[in-house]
Design a protein around this motif. Structure first.
Motif, PDB file in Angstrom:
ATOM      1  N   LYS A 143       4.517   5.721  -5.734  1.00  0.00           N
ATOM      2  CA  LYS A 143       4.713   5.416  -6.762  1.00  0.00           C
ATOM      3  C   LYS A 143       3.498   6.646  -7.540  1.00  0.00           C
ATOM      4  O   LYS A 143       3.817   7.366  -8.486  1.00  0.00           O
ATOM      5  CB  LYS A 143       4.359   4.346  -7.337  1.00  0.00           C
ATOM      6  CG  LYS A 143       5.709   3.565  -7.016  1.00  0.00           C
ATOM      7  CD  LYS A 143       5.681   1.923  -7.634  1.00  0.00           C
ATOM      8  CE  LYS A 143       6.989   1.289  -7.598  1.00  0.00           C
ATOM      9  NZ  LYS A 143       6.681  -0.230  -8.194  1.00  0.00           N
ATOM     10  N   ASN A 144       2.241   6.417  -6.916  1.00  0.00           N
ATOM     11  CA  ASN A 144       1.282   7.228  -7.768  1.00  0.00           C
ATOM     12  C   ASN A 144       1.319   8.667  -7.326  1.00  0.00           C
ATOM     13  O   ASN A 144       0.678   9.572  -8.207  1.00  0.00           O
ATOM     14  CB  ASN A 144      -0.190   6.691  -7.084  1.00  0.00           C
ATOM     15  CG  ASN A 144      -0.196   5.206  -7.704  1.00  0.00           C
ATOM     16  OD1 ASN A 144       0.311   4.721  -9.019  1.00  0.00           O
ATOM     17  ND2 ASN A 144      -1.190   4.402  -7.291  1.00  0.00           N
ATOM     18  N   ASP A 145       1.500   8.940  -5.848  1.00  0.00           N
ATOM     19  CA  ASP A 145       1.182  10.397  -5.485  1.00  0.00           C
ATOM     20  C   ASP A 145       2.630  10.977  -5.127  1.00  0.00           C
ATOM     21  O   ASP A 145       2.636  12.284  -5.154  1.00  0.00           O
ATOM     22  CB  ASP A 145       0.464  10.217  -4.200  1.00  0.00           C
ATOM     23  CG  ASP A 145      -0.936   9.654  -4.346  1.00  0.00           C
ATOM     24  OD1 ASP A 145      -1.573   9.910  -5.755  1.00  0.00           O
ATOM     25  OD2 ASP A 145      -1.455   9.045  -3.381  1.00  0.00           O
ATOM     26  N   TYR A 146       3.514  10.645  -5.020  1.00  0.00           N
ATOM     27  CA  TYR A 146       4.877  10.927  -4.541  1.00  0.00           C
ATOM     28  C   TYR A 146       6.146  10.585  -5.624  1.00  0.00           C
ATOM     29  O   TYR A 146       7.123  10.657  -5.183  1.00  0.00           O
ATOM     30  CB  TYR A 146       5.120  11.043  -3.145  1.00  0.00           C
ATOM     31  CG  TYR A 146       4.208  11.446  -2.030  1.00  0.00           C
ATOM     32  CD1 TYR A 146       4.384  12.702  -1.917  1.00  0.00           C
ATOM     33  CD2 TYR A 146       2.995  10.736  -1.772  1.00  0.00           C
ATOM     34  CE1 TYR A 146       3.395  13.367  -1.076  1.00  0.00           C
ATOM     35  CE2 TYR A 146       2.212  11.231  -0.913  1.00  0.00           C
ATOM     36  CZ  TYR A 146       2.407  12.563  -0.455  1.00  0.00           C
ATOM     37  OH  TYR A 146       1.418  13.229   0.460  1.00  0.00           O
ATOM     38  N   SER A 147       5.742  10.223  -6.655  1.00  0.00           N
ATOM     39  CA  SER A 147       6.755  10.193  -7.543  1.00  0.00           C
ATOM     40  C   SER A 147       7.691  11.209  -8.118  1.00  0.00           C
ATOM     41  O   SER A 147       8.916  11.214  -8.408  1.00  0.00           O
ATOM     42  CB  SER A 147       6.295   9.676  -8.964  1.00  0.00           C
ATOM     43  OG  SER A 147       5.412  10.512  -9.610  1.00  0.00           O
TER      44      SER A 147
ATOM     45  N   THR B 250       3.890   1.390  -0.983  1.00  0.00           N
ATOM     46  CA  THR B 250       4.542   1.552  -2.303  1.00  0.00           C
ATOM     47  C   THR B 250       3.800   2.237  -3.403  1.00  0.00           C
ATOM     48  O   THR B 250       4.189   2.967  -4.125  1.00  0.00           O
ATOM     49  CB  THR B 250       5.183   0.135  -2.825  1.00  0.00           C
ATOM     50  OG1 THR B 250       5.739  -0.503  -1.962  1.00  0.00           O
ATOM     51  CG2 THR B 250       5.878   0.203  -4.115  1.00  0.00           C
ATOM     52  N   ARG B 251       2.463   1.660  -3.422  1.00  0.00           N
ATOM     53  CA  ARG B 251       1.473   2.311  -4.209  1.00  0.00           C
ATOM     54  C   ARG B 251       1.422   3.976  -4.078  1.00  0.00           C
ATOM     55  O   ARG B 251       1.364   4.536  -5.123  1.00  0.00           O
ATOM     56  CB  ARG B 251       0.224   2.043  -4.295  1.00  0.00           C
ATOM     57  CG  ARG B 251       0.019   0.220  -4.881  1.00  0.00           C
ATOM     58  CD  ARG B 251      -1.560  -0.213  -4.975  1.00  0.00           C
ATOM     59  NE  ARG B 251      -2.072  -0.390  -3.718  1.00  0.00           N
ATOM     60  CZ  ARG B 251      -2.114  -1.308  -2.945  1.00  0.00           C
ATOM     61  NH1 ARG B 251      -1.244  -2.675  -3.435  1.00  0.00           N
ATOM     62  NH2 ARG B 251      -2.746  -1.471  -2.005  1.00  0.00           N
ATOM     63  N   ILE B 252       1.322   4.362  -3.033  1.00  0.00           N
ATOM     64  CA  ILE B 252       1.126   5.819  -2.673  1.00  0.00           C
ATOM     65  C   ILE B 252       2.278   6.476  -3.182  1.00  0.00           C
ATOM     66  O   ILE B 252       2.307   7.564  -3.677  1.00  0.00           O
ATOM     67  CB  ILE B 252       0.796   5.967  -0.966  1.00  0.00           C
ATOM     68  CG1 ILE B 252      -0.391   5.507  -0.629  1.00  0.00           C
ATOM     69  CG2 ILE B 252       1.022   7.414  -0.750  1.00  0.00           C
ATOM     70  CD1 ILE B 252      -0.617   5.380   0.701  1.00  0.00           C
TER      71      ILE B 252
ATOM     72  N   GLN C 270       0.738  -1.073   0.106  1.00  0.00           N
ATOM     73  CA  GLN C 270      -0.076   0.018  -0.003  1.00  0.00           C
ATOM     74  C   GLN C 270       0.848   1.193  -0.051  1.00  0.00           C
ATOM     75  O   GLN C 270       0.643   2.285  -0.810  1.00  0.00           O
ATOM     76  CB  GLN C 270      -0.839   0.088   0.917  1.00  0.00           C
ATOM     77  CG  GLN C 270      -1.872   1.241   1.392  1.00  0.00           C
ATOM     78  CD  GLN C 270      -2.722   1.198   2.383  1.00  0.00           C
ATOM     79  OE1 GLN C 270      -2.733   0.325   3.384  1.00  0.00           O
ATOM     80  NE2 GLN C 270      -3.561   2.392   2.554  1.00  0.00           N
TER      81      GLN C 270
END
Length: 407
Positions: free
Chosen positions: A30-34, A26-28, A24
């Motif tokens: 990658k999606n929101d804080y790349s 990791t997804r955050i 979870q």
């Protein structure tokens, strides 16, 4: 039982290796804080985590990521004060917790509260709003036809169009929206939420709070950027600038139970550009040199190949110098060459003779380009020398003097 978060600390551009991150989180990231981190897999649910140019705090449900600046805190404060027009601040950064907990937004909230209280002491701004409704006595402009039809129905009110004084103006809407967003969060200082509520009663009592995207940072950043500054709202300026800083650096993010936490992220590339541009504006004004930020231009005919130089310096006679700001240390030849090629494109489009690549640190050099009248200067702010705020300020003045001599 209280849940605890895993704290991962690193500095800007630093890498921590082989960090365990649940799916979870990791997804955050990658999606929101790349734009904040680069993740490289190193094993099952393990990653090499590299910070980019952002500093501050990222709050997730199970992890807290703290990104510290490489520079000393007073330098960051000076840059913020200049970039966001907060130079007249009446207390120093150490008193609001800026130095001890950089990623904690509490210092911004406290500063904003103080400015809102100062604005209130000088008077809340009011403006006229036009209304059209039936009233008991004639006021403003009378609509005789609609009034006559109303009287035929034994309703003896007058249909009028008139101006009414209201506090529902853009300045107060910006203040109220910022106070509302701040109220979502919890704070170490128990007085903060009470202060926010009291101020919201002042600034928000006539404000329409039904805006669907009330907490959308892009909305309020745009509203602030479009707000004209004049003599009627001059005393709002510092408060609006604190609101601007808040919306630029925060995000509403992931809560743990009922407690909301801030994510505070400051883009050092952007801060470096804003600081240099504002300081040069001050230093070069006596010479009549104009500082123009982020001017769109095109390298090819018919508006093709768009380019955006960071800063253009322009004399009253129209002569220009192109300035490109690099918040990096000058290192490998490959990156240096690509920066020079980029500068040559700017010089060609602007028909300028001098271009300056201003790096955060590294050695300086000047190159006269063959078969052209272009000269590319690679200058340094010398931030790699562990200078204090006073020496950075002195370096800024020295660079301004060198710019004047180029003409």
């Amino acid at each position: 039982m209280m849940n605890t978060k895993t704290v991962i600390s690193l500095k800007e551009y630093e890498q921590v290796q082989d960090v365990y991150l649940p799916p979870q989180t990791t997804r955050i990231l990658k999606n929101d804080y790349s734009h904040v981190f680069h993740l490289s897999p190193s094993g099952l649910d393990h990653y090499h985590l590299t910070a980019k140019s952002m500093i501050g705090l990222v709050n997730c449900e199970d992890h807290l990521f703290q990104i510290e600046p490489k520079m000393k805190t007073p330098i960051i404060w000076d840059w913020l004060a200049v970039a966001y027009d907060l130079k007249s601040l009446e207390w120093d950064w150490s008193r609001v917790g800026f130095a001890s907990s950089f990623g904690d937004m509490e210092w911004v909230v406290k500063s904003f509260i103080k400015e809102c209280q100062r604005i209130y002491s000088r008077g809340i701004k009011k403006g006229n709003v036009q209304k059209e409704e039936p009233i008991a006595a004639v006021r403003g402009s009378l609509n005789a036809t609609q009034t006559f039809h109303r009287w035929l129905k034994y309703d003896y009110r007058f249909e009028c169009r008139f101006d009414e004084l209201t506090e529902d103006v853009n300045e107060n809407r910006i203040i109220a929206a910022t106070l509302s967003a701040m109220l979502v969060h919890s704070y170490h200082d128990s007085n903060i939420r009470g202060d926010l509520r009291s101020l919201l009663q002042i600034y928000g009592k006539e404000i329409n709070q039904s805006i669907s995207n009330l907490f959308d940072p892009s909305l309020w950043i745009r509203e602030i950027q479009q707000l004209p500054l004049n003599r009627t709202n001059a005393h709002y300026h510092r408060g609006i600038q604190w609101a601007f800083l808040y919306w630029k650096t925060t995000s509403l993010d992931f809560s743990l139970g009922h407690v909301q936490s801030h994510s505070f992220l400051l883009d050092m590339n952007e801060l470096f550009e804003l600081y240099i541009s504002k300081r040069l504006t001050t230093e070069l004004r006596p010479y009549g040199i104009q500082v123009i930020q982020q001017k769109y231009d095109y390298l090819a005919e018919m508006g093709r190949i768009r380019i955006i130089p960071d800063v253009l310096l322009k004399t009253p006679s129209g002569r220009e110098i192109v300035l490109d700001l690099k918040y990096i240390l000058k290192r490998d030849a490959a990156s240096i060459n690509s920066n020079i090629f980029q500068m040559l494109a700017y010089l060609t489009a602007r028909k300028a003779k001098h271009g300056i690549l201003l790096y955060a640190g590294g050695k300086e050099r000047t190159d006269h380009i063959k078969n052209s009248n272009f000269t590319v200067h690679q200058w340094s702010m010398e931030l790699d020398k562990e200078n204090g705020a006073e020496l950075v300020e002195a370096r800024m003045k020295e660079l301004a003097e060198r710019l004047v001599k180029l003409w």
